[in-house]
Design an enzyme around this catalytic site. Structure first.
Site, mmCIF file in Angstrom:
data_model
loop_
_atom_site.group_PDB
_atom_site.id
_atom_site.type_symbol
_atom_site.label_atom_id
_atom_site.label_comp_id
_atom_site.label_asym_id
_atom_site.label_seq_id
_atom_site.Cartn_x
_atom_site.Cartn_y
_atom_site.Cartn_z
ATOM 1 N N ARG A 111 0.877 -1.182 0.000
ATOM 2 C CA ARG A 111 0.000 0.000 0.000
ATOM 3 C C ARG A 111 0.906 1.221 0.000
ATOM 4 N NH1 ARG A 111 -2.665 4.249 0.336
ATOM 5 N NH2 ARG A 111 -4.821 4.381 1.079
ATOM 6 N N GLU A 119 -11.497 5.914 -5.019
ATOM 7 C CA GLU A 119 -12.002 4.562 -4.806
ATOM 8 C C GLU A 119 -12.678 4.006 -6.055
ATOM 9 O OE1 GLU A 119 -11.940 2.564 -1.797
ATOM 10 O OE2 GLU A 119 -10.327 4.017 -1.517
ATOM 11 N N ARG A 159 -1.603 -5.395 4.488
ATOM 12 C CA ARG A 159 -0.819 -4.769 3.426
ATOM 13 C C ARG A 159 0.398 -4.081 4.041
ATOM 14 N NH1 ARG A 159 -5.508 -1.165 0.753
ATOM 15 N NH2 ARG A 159 -5.372 -0.371 2.892
#
Length: 233
Positions: A111, A119, A159
């Site tokens: 990430r 998004e 992540r």
């Protein structure tokens, strides 16, 4: 020739384990073994998944070199660690898997630190404007390329939050910074879990410049909803 046994004064001398030369040799072997273990752990051992990340790696001082195998969203990608790069045979003696089964449990989900991209559509919610542009940009910028990541932490989705850098014809570029420069993301807004390394001020200046120039998502003006606010709706 006399068959009499040698006297004690004529016997071959034995060397004590406490002899300085023995101690020095032992110390040398121990030091070499310790150095080999350190070098293996730091430069040779593969980090396959987030479970392999130690506190020593997650201190912002260690860099991992590898290849982006898949871009999953506008601000994350799959990373296959190739320690030593071509010097240790990656790409010519050691093959990087290129199938889903071959990559299973062999990659980190990275990430990007400091940036939040629009998004995409999921969980029944529509996609945000510029979410597809952000994804396509990241795919073209790092997809299939070798990158260097600096891991900072592991988030709630397992992540690896990290700084990513990639070599381009203009030199080594910070991926988060380039997204902000192009108006394809905003500085990460969450109160917890934000990671910037030492670059928060730089990232905010790049965001402000993109906003003034109405780059990317900033061209929406008053209609713009940041990814953080969109997720809270």
């Amino acid at each position: 020739m006399s068959d009499e046994p040698l006297s004690s004064s004529e016997e071959s001398p034995s060397v004590s384990v406490l002899h300085p030369k023995v101690l020095l040799l032992s110390a040398g072997f121990t030091g070499a073994a310790a150095a080999s273990y350190f070098l293996y752990g730091r430069y040779v051992r593969r980090v396959k998944t987030y479970l392999d990340l130690t506190p020593a790696i997650l201190d912002g001082q260690r860099k991992l070199y590898g290849k982006v195998t898949r871009v999953g969203d506008g601000d994350n990608f799959r990373f296959f660690h190739t320690p030593g790069g071509v010097l240790l045979g990656w790409g010519w003696l050691r093959k990087i898997p290129d199938t889903r089964s071959g990559l299973k449990d062999q990659t980190l989900m990275v990430r990007l630190c400091g940036v939040d991209a629009p998004e995409r559509s999921h969980f029944g919610k529509p996609a945000q404007p510029f979410s597809e542009e952000a994804l396509q940009w990241l795919q073209s910028y790092v997809g299939g390329r070798s990158v260097t990541i600096t891991p900072y932490s592991i988030d709630q989705y397992k992540r690896v939050v990290a700084r990513a850098q990639v070599w381009r014809w203009t030199g080594k570029r910070d991926v988060s910074a380039e997204m902000l420069r192009n108006g394809l993301g905003v500085v990460y807004e969450a109160n917890s879990g934000a990671e910037f390394g030492e670059n928060e001020g730089w990232y905010r200046r790049l965001e402000e410049k993109a906003k003034r120039r109405r780059r990317g998502m900033w061209s929406l003006g008053s209609k713009l909803v940041t990814p953080g606010n969109f997720k809270r709706q």
